[in-house]
Design a protein around this motif. Structure first.
Motif, short mmCIF file in Angstrom:
data_model
loop_
_atom_site.label_atom_id
_atom_site.label_comp_id
_atom_site.label_asym_id
_atom_site.label_seq_id
_atom_site.Cartn_x
_atom_site.Cartn_y
_atom_site.Cartn_z
N UNK A 190 23.20 36.96 31.16
CA UNK A 190 22.50 36.92 32.45
C UNK A 190 23.34 36.30 33.57
N UNK A 191 23.98 35.17 33.35
CA UNK A 191 24.83 34.55 34.36
C UNK A 191 26.28 34.55 33.88
N UNK A 192 27.20 34.83 34.81
CA UNK A 192 28.59 34.80 34.43
C UNK A 192 29.48 35.44 35.47
N UNK A 193 30.72 35.72 35.07
CA UNK A 193 31.74 36.34 35.92
C UNK A 193 31.82 37.82 35.56
N UNK A 194 31.69 38.66 36.58
CA UNK A 194 31.68 40.11 36.35
C UNK A 194 33.10 40.66 36.40
N UNK A 195 33.41 41.51 35.42
CA UNK A 195 34.72 42.14 35.33
C UNK A 195 34.55 43.64 35.32
N UNK A 196 35.21 44.34 36.26
CA UNK A 196 35.29 45.79 36.18
C UNK A 196 36.32 46.14 35.11
N UNK A 197 35.97 47.06 34.22
CA UNK A 197 36.82 47.34 33.06
C UNK A 197 36.94 48.84 32.85
N UNK A 198 38.15 49.29 32.56
CA UNK A 198 38.42 50.66 32.13
C UNK A 198 39.08 50.60 30.77
N UNK A 199 38.50 51.30 29.80
CA UNK A 199 39.05 51.26 28.45
C UNK A 199 38.95 52.62 27.79
N UNK A 200 39.73 52.80 26.75
CA UNK A 200 39.72 54.05 26.00
C UNK A 200 38.37 54.21 25.30
N UNK A 201 37.75 55.37 25.43
CA UNK A 201 36.40 55.56 24.88
C UNK A 201 36.39 55.53 23.36
N UNK A 202 37.48 55.89 22.72
CA UNK A 202 37.51 55.98 21.27
C UNK A 202 37.83 54.64 20.62
N UNK A 203 38.86 53.96 21.09
CA UNK A 203 39.31 52.72 20.46
C UNK A 203 38.83 51.47 21.20
N UNK A 204 38.28 51.60 22.40
CA UNK A 204 37.85 50.48 23.24
C UNK A 204 39.03 49.60 23.65
N UNK A 205 40.23 50.15 23.66
CA UNK A 205 41.39 49.41 24.16
C UNK A 205 41.22 49.15 25.65
N UNK A 206 41.32 47.89 26.06
CA UNK A 206 41.17 47.53 27.47
C UNK A 206 42.42 47.94 28.23
N UNK A 207 42.30 48.96 29.09
CA UNK A 207 43.46 49.52 29.78
C UNK A 207 43.63 48.94 31.18
N UNK A 208 42.56 48.47 31.79
CA UNK A 208 42.65 47.89 33.12
C UNK A 208 41.44 46.99 33.35
N UNK A 209 41.62 45.93 34.12
CA UNK A 209 40.54 44.99 34.41
C UNK A 209 40.69 44.45 35.81
N UNK A 210 39.55 44.07 36.38
CA UNK A 210 39.53 43.51 37.73
C UNK A 210 38.35 42.55 37.84
N UNK A 211 38.59 41.38 38.38
CA UNK A 211 37.53 40.38 38.56
C UNK A 211 36.80 40.66 39.87
N UNK A 212 35.48 40.71 39.80
CA UNK A 212 34.68 40.88 41.01
C UNK A 212 34.44 39.52 41.62
N UNK A 213 34.97 39.29 42.80
CA UNK A 213 34.88 38.00 43.46
C UNK A 213 33.82 37.96 44.56
N UNK A 214 32.87 38.87 44.54
CA UNK A 214 31.78 38.84 45.49
C UNK A 214 32.11 39.52 46.81
#
Length: 562
Positions: A265-289
């Motif tokens: 419910x509360x926390x730091x939001x991260x935009x994430x792009x990952x491979x649909x099959x392996x869930x490898x995190x390919x890119x991330x971005x912190x949402x700073x409001x």
């Protein structure tokens, strides 16, 4: 030479020619009637193939209907557009899915996989900033930490995640009777507390100036260096999932988010792009409001997807209704990517005929098409429909399942969970500890994601590793944590008092016994290496370099000092 014909043959040819002329006249008459009335068909048109027969059994052919969008600027058709010529260039991947050659050439063992993500420059930032903070807090009493100390500290965090002890107190982990031996064997509890207190990722003195323009200033340099490593190691497959993650945190943070449908419910939001099959995190971005001006951002979902998929070509982006829009599909097509995602019913580019769910049969589907987009409206329940937009699917295909789901929805269901699965696997063995500093929360997240990405890379190189085990990831993390704490244990001088921890330290510090080093029977004697050119024969061998040494050059020490 002319062929001679009998009278019978001549008569037969005359009648055949007359018959063919009558058939041609009948055919022309039937064509005239079909053009005028539209109800009469020629005899040849009644002969249908098996596919046409099966389609005619389903029902009469539907008439093409045009729909206008809510804002009246976009025309949709109930029939897919006719496509001629060559196939479009979308979904023609320019990169081979899987590990890059750069990564394959640098993977030797489990720890080398992890070091691909948490690199030496990243460690140097942590070491230098931690020493700077340590000297500020403890003055001359501060003992400088190095790479071995930081590696061991991260290794203990990973080991705590392996034991599912992220909510367990350090007193319990370092307890002599009920704790785990590897924690006391690596470092004292006080040393662990000191490192947790002073670990930093930026210069405290210059933070205020940087913080005015960057809310992520306390960890910006380390975060950017880490994110740059993600696409260098692994190429995603045909489908890429873009979604949001919420890293749990309830402390003070300017960009803390509240998302009620998330477990934390509360926390730091991260935009994430990952491979649909392996869930490898390919890119991330912190949402700073919101920006410093306070003006809400427009088309935020479109901006996030385009930034997360920067550098991809020939992939299909799978996203939910927060991101999907008609303009996003056009922008992705311009970059040679396609899009599949659910869409909100209040979008102005949708036709009202597909948005409404009144008088719809159960499991019924309606389609609408433009030259580049396909819109699907499916009724899984009474008075409820699901809207999905796709630039990948070009026809009105429906599955043969009992619920008759469209192929586009089946594709979406198969690939939509890439980011959610990443949340699941990182949460199972998370190294997160209780803290009031949000930069530490992001640092724990970096370790969790790096450890999982390293596991994906290791399994790509060694698919048969621990085959048959159902908990291979736990075994991987356990070996990774032990390999990271071993160098600090090997150089430790003070042996812990607890017997299990002391035994573990001695086992690691004591070298494995090699071949016989005595002068027993059968041992070949050779000239002492250090006595040359004297001819002094000996059967004693150095345990480390395996060189022959005589009694004069032999030193003796106990197991603790070895």
């Amino acid at each position: 030479m002319a062929k001679q014909l009998s009278a019978h043959d001549v008569i037969h040819q005359i009648f055949d020619s007359e018959t063919s002329e009558e058939e041609m006249q009948d055919a022309s008459c039937s064509e005239d009637v079909s053009e005028e009335g539209g109800t009469t068909e020629s005899a040849t048109e009644l002969e249908t193939t098996d596919e046409e027969q099966s389609s005619s059994d389903e029902g009469p052919a539907e008439v093409t209907v045009s729909f206008w969008s809510k804002d009246g600027t976009l025309s949709w058709s109930s029939s897919p557009p006719m496509r001629q010529g060559r196939f479009s260039s979308e979904n023609v991947m320019k990169m081979k899915p899987g590990l890059t050659r750069y990564a394959i050439s640098r993977i030797d063992d489990i720890q080398s996989c992890f070091n691909l993500f948490v690199t030496e420059p990243i460690e140097n930032i942590v070491i230098s900033m931690t020493n700077l903070e340590g000297r500020r807090v403890f003055k001359d009493k501060w003992k400088t930490v190095d790479s071995t100390d930081i590696q061991a500290y991260m290794g203990l965090l990973i080991m705590a995640g392996v034991y599912r002890s992220r909510n367990e107190s350090t007193d319990s982990l370092w307890d002599a009777d009920t704790g785990r031996a590897i924690f006391r064997a690596t470092m004292s509890q006080q040393t662990s507390h000191v490192l947790s207190r002073v670990i930093r990722f930026d210069n405290r003195e210059t933070r205020h100036q940087r913080h005015q323009n960057d809310k992520l200033a306390p960890i910006r340099e380390l975060w950017d260096k880490w994110v740059e490593r993600l696409p260098l190691i692994y190429n995603p497959g045909p489908a890429v999932t873009v979604d949001e993650r919420l890293v749990a945190f309830r402390g003070r943070c300017r960009f803390k988010q509240y998302i009620p449908n998330k477990p934390a419910k509360y926390g730091i939001k991260l935009w994430t792009a990952c491979d649909s099959k392996t869930s490898y995190a390919w890119n991330m971005q912190v949402y700073t409001g919101k920006s410093s001006s306070g003006v809400p951002e427009k088309n935020q979902g479109q901006r996030v997807v385009l930034e997360m998929t920067e550098g991809l070509q020939g992939h299909t982006v799978v996203c939910d209704n927060f991101y999907t829009s008609y303009n996003l599909g056009k922008e992705l097509l311009r970059k040679k990517n396609t899009m599949v995602g659910t869409i909100r019913r209040n979008k102005t580019e949708l036709p009202p005929a597909l948005v409404t769910n009144m008088n719809r049969d159960l499991f019924s589907t309606k389609f609408a098409f433009t030259d580049t987009h396909a819109l699907v409206s499916y009724c899984p329940k009474k008075r409820k429909n699901v809207l999905l937009m796709s630039t990948l699917h070009k026809d009105a295909c429906v599955s043969t399942r009992e619920d008759r789901k469209p192929e586009a929805i089946l594709y979406y269901n198969e690939n939509k969970g890439g980011v959610d699965n990443l949340d699941k696997v990182t949460g199972t063995y998370s190294c997160k500890r209780k803290t009031l500093r949000w930069p530490m929360v992001l640092f724990f997240n970096i370790l969790d994601v790096s450890a999982y990405n390293a596991f994906v890379a290791w399994m790509e190189v060694n698919p048969g590793w621990k085959e048959g085990k159902t908990f291979r990831r736990r075994l991987f993390l356990e070996e990774l944590g032990k390999s990271m704490v071993t160098p600090l244990i090997q150089r430790r001088q003070n042996i812990p008092r607890a017997l299990p921890s002391a035994t573990l330290v001695r086992d690691i510090q004591t070298p494995e016994p090699g071949p016989s080093v005595g002068t027993g029977r059968g041992e070949k004697r050779k000239r002492c290496t250090l006595c040359a050119p004297k001819d002094v024969k000996t059967g004693t061998v150095c345990f480390k370099c395996r060189a022959h040494i005589c009694k004069a050059h032999t030193l003796y020490c106990c197991q603790s000092c070895a």
